[in-house]
Design a protein around this motif. Structure first.
Motif, PDB file in Angstrom:
ATOM      1  N   LEU A 272       0.899  -1.291   0.047  1.00  0.00           N
ATOM      2  CA  LEU A 272       0.041   0.030   0.079  1.00  0.00           C
ATOM      3  C   LEU A 272       0.962   1.298  -0.038  1.00  0.00           C
ATOM      4  O   LEU A 272       0.529   2.051  -0.741  1.00  0.00           O
ATOM      5  CB  LEU A 272      -0.994   0.037   1.242  1.00  0.00           C
ATOM      6  N   PRO A 276       0.087   4.720  -2.428  1.00  0.00           N
ATOM      7  CA  PRO A 276      -1.333   4.609  -1.687  1.00  0.00           C
ATOM      8  C   PRO A 276      -2.424   4.922  -2.517  1.00  0.00           C
ATOM      9  O   PRO A 276      -3.531   4.290  -2.444  1.00  0.00           O
ATOM     10  CB  PRO A 276      -0.996   5.749  -0.752  1.00  0.00           C
ATOM     11  N   GLU A 277      -2.392   6.075  -3.743  1.00  0.00           N
ATOM     12  CA  GLU A 277      -3.446   6.306  -4.488  1.00  0.00           C
ATOM     13  C   GLU A 277      -3.847   5.256  -5.320  1.00  0.00           C
ATOM     14  O   GLU A 277      -4.917   4.974  -5.554  1.00  0.00           O
ATOM     15  CB  GLU A 277      -2.971   7.500  -5.077  1.00  0.00           C
ATOM     16  N   ALA A 280      -5.685   2.377  -3.011  1.00  0.00           N
ATOM     17  CA  ALA A 280      -6.498   2.539  -1.924  1.00  0.00           C
ATOM     18  C   ALA A 280      -8.075   1.724  -2.430  1.00  0.00           C
ATOM     19  O   ALA A 280      -8.679   1.299  -1.356  1.00  0.00           O
ATOM     20  CB  ALA A 280      -6.845   4.056  -1.908  1.00  0.00           C
ATOM     21  N   GLN A 368     -10.945   4.418   1.418  1.00  0.00           N
ATOM     22  CA  GLN A 368     -10.129   4.764   0.695  1.00  0.00           C
ATOM     23  C   GLN A 368      -9.513   5.983   1.083  1.00  0.00           C
ATOM     24  O   GLN A 368      -7.987   6.024   1.153  1.00  0.00           O
ATOM     25  CB  GLN A 368     -10.660   5.014  -0.639  1.00  0.00           C
ATOM     26  N   GLU A 369      -9.762   7.072   1.641  1.00  0.00           N
ATOM     27  CA  GLU A 369      -9.236   8.255   2.129  1.00  0.00           C
ATOM     28  C   GLU A 369      -8.339   8.040   3.320  1.00  0.00           C
ATOM     29  O   GLU A 369      -7.180   8.738   3.559  1.00  0.00           O
ATOM     30  CB  GLU A 369     -10.129   9.598   2.199  1.00  0.00           C
ATOM     31  N   LYS A 372      -5.456   5.417   2.706  1.00  0.00           N
ATOM     32  CA  LYS A 372      -4.233   6.175   1.763  1.00  0.00           C
ATOM     33  C   LYS A 372      -3.627   7.318   2.690  1.00  0.00           C
ATOM     34  O   LYS A 372      -2.170   7.208   2.620  1.00  0.00           O
ATOM     35  CB  LYS A 372      -5.281   6.975   0.820  1.00  0.00           C
ATOM     36  N   GLU A 376       0.415   7.421   3.633  1.00  0.00           N
ATOM     37  CA  GLU A 376       1.253   8.496   3.177  1.00  0.00           C
ATOM     38  C   GLU A 376       1.827   9.302   4.516  1.00  0.00           C
ATOM     39  O   GLU A 376       3.283   9.390   4.519  1.00  0.00           O
ATOM     40  CB  GLU A 376       0.289   9.501   2.517  1.00  0.00           C
TER      41      GLU A 376
END
Lengths: 407, 74
Positions: A272, A276-277, A280, A368-369, A372, A376
């Protein structure tokens, strides 16, 4: 028969801590199982769960109206009156209806929750996640549940309801009382009913206001349903609470169970973090499959139904186990492996059929957010405790807390 | 007159929510698996077909201009 009899107690400490071996044995040995202790059918195979969710006319979702049996796990005897209140409240939610009423009610709210409409909430979610993570970073440690997973869905839902900023702490307090809906404690009825009545008291004047002065918020959508004669006032009020009852705990569980899955599988966490993007979306689907927010759902048979040589009788109580279906080897290769590259991933975390989760896209966006942003911003994230504890619920797969730290 | 549409449902995605059938029953109906099929793309107006596609909770419905192949949804 030669098989070891499984205990029907689904609330033992080891089954609450890790239900998957228990589900796995039922799925293999007795996939349509009569649970004597709780007076219900336990359905554990993927194909059966999908078939049942798609045959809504055979399995009523008007559970609170049609099931006279007492609450389980048991509640204090002095709270039986409160349980009646909860039953009447829940029974008026649109999801607790069957067709044709369900379709007319769902139509009122359905267009508010389309994938495109929910995608428009992504910037709001992103900003809220960053602010929650800023605060946690500043503190130097975090409980993923308390600091991110619990506040995030309430921020989004309060915004959907058009709650003014000054009222948000009040709504958050009510939301935390409503979480008792999925708990197993014998004294849970008091805080739950306080949350339910508190929401009615808070929302009532908002409904009056938006009947005369509609906006683009969710309460205005429900108020339009009242104006068109689809909803009664009580239904408008309880369906506003439904945003929290159905959308809070479930999202908390997606975010916490998913984060825990990553921290227990460092190679998947590493994957991941590489992109990440890019990961996700699929990562969130795998979190939903691997440790689903909702373990099981209940229905009532509307007629006799034959399944795998057994007869489910009219009015029998049924629970299908999403968490078991999602680990069925007939549907998923290496089902017990957490693998974010799994594609396709036809899990049933949101159910299927006419009652498929209305908030599915929003939950996906939030998952997802969060995954992610964690990857990050906190690449060295690790679990801070040896003791992982879950709520004693048959419905929800809910951690009690998830303390983490980073270096 | 409406242009001719090509409409199809991705069965890897379709969960049988059946909102498409409820909105445009002359275009969509559920098969034996309780998944949607666009059995008659010309059964209703383009507007209704696009509304049904947009209402799909899992974005399983695809709509194209049958002549030009231009994607109309999503």
């Amino acid at each position: 028969m030669g098989m070891v009899t499984l205990s029907d107690d689904m609330f033992t400490a080891d089954v609450i801590a890790d239900p998957y071996p228990y589900y796995g044995r039922l799925r293999e040995e007795d996939p349509v199982h009569w649970n004597e202790l709780y007076d219900l059918w336990v359905i554990t195979r993927y194909d059966d769960v999908v078939w049942m969710t798609r045959h809504h006319e055979l399995f009523s979702n008007a559970v609170f109206r049609n099931d006279p049996r007492p609450a389980y796990p048991a509640i204090d005897e002095s709270d039986l009156g409160l349980y009646e209140y909860v039953r009447n409240y829940q029974a008026d939610q649109f999801i607790q209806h069957d067709r044709p009423e369900h379709l007319e009610m769902r139509k009122v709210v359905h267009s508010y929750f389309t994938p495109r409409a929910m995608e428009a909430w992504r910037p709001f979610v992103q900003k809220a996640v960053q602010e929650l993570l800023d605060a946690a970073e500043h503190k130097g440690h975090m409980d993923v549940m308390k600091d991110v997973a619990t506040p995030l869905p309430v921020l989004v839902i309060a915004q959907m309801m058009g709650v003014p900023a000054a009222d948000r702490p009040h709504v958050r307090k009510l939301a935390e009382k409503l979480l008792n809906i999925g708990r197993g404690e014998h004294d849970r009825m008091k805080p739950l009913t306080e949350g339910m009545q508190g929401m009615i008291d808070y929302v009532s004047p908002l409904v009056d206001e938006r009947l005369t002065n509609p906006g683009d918020d969710f309460i205005s959508v429900l108020a339009a349903g009242e104006r068109n004669g689809v909803f009664t006032r009580h239904q408008v009020l309880v369906n506003t609470s439904l945003l929290l009852l159905a959308g809070h705990e479930t999202t908390i569980n997606l975010l916490c169970n998913g984060t825990l899955a990553f921290l227990r599988h460092p190679e998947q966490w590493a994957l991941l973090k590489e992109d990440p993007e890019g990961w996700a979306q699929r990562a969130t689907e795998e979190c939903l499959r691997y440790d689903a927010p909702v373990k099981s759902l209940q229905r009532i048979a509307t007629q006799d139904v034959d399944m795998r040589g057994k007869v489910l009788r009219k009015d029998d109580r049924i629970r299908w186990f999403i968490s078991s279906a999602n680990r069925d080897p007939e549907a998923f290769a290496q089902p017990d492996r957490f693998d974010i590259s799994r594609d396709p991933n036809p899990h049933v975390a949101f159910g299927s059929g006419v009652h498929h989760c209305l908030g599915a896209t929003l939950a996906r966006v939030e998952g997802q957010e969060v995954f992610k942003a964690l990857a990050e911003r906190f690449p060295s994230l690790h679990v801070e405790t040896e003791v992982i504890e879950y709520q004693p619920s048959i419905t929800f797969r809910s951690l009690k807390s998830l303390p983490v730290s980073w270096s | 007159m409406d242009r001719r549409l090509r409409v199809w449902v991705d069965h890897h995605r379709c969960v049988g929510n059946s909102m498409c059938e409820a909105l445009a029953p002359a275009v969509f109906r559920l098969n034996a698996n309780r998944q949607s099929e666009a059995f008659n793309p010309a059964g209703d107006s383009e507007e209704k077909v696009l509304e049904a596609a947009e209402s799909c909770p899992v974005s399983a419905i695809f709509v194209e201009d049958a002549q030009t192949g231009a994607r109309l949804f999503p």
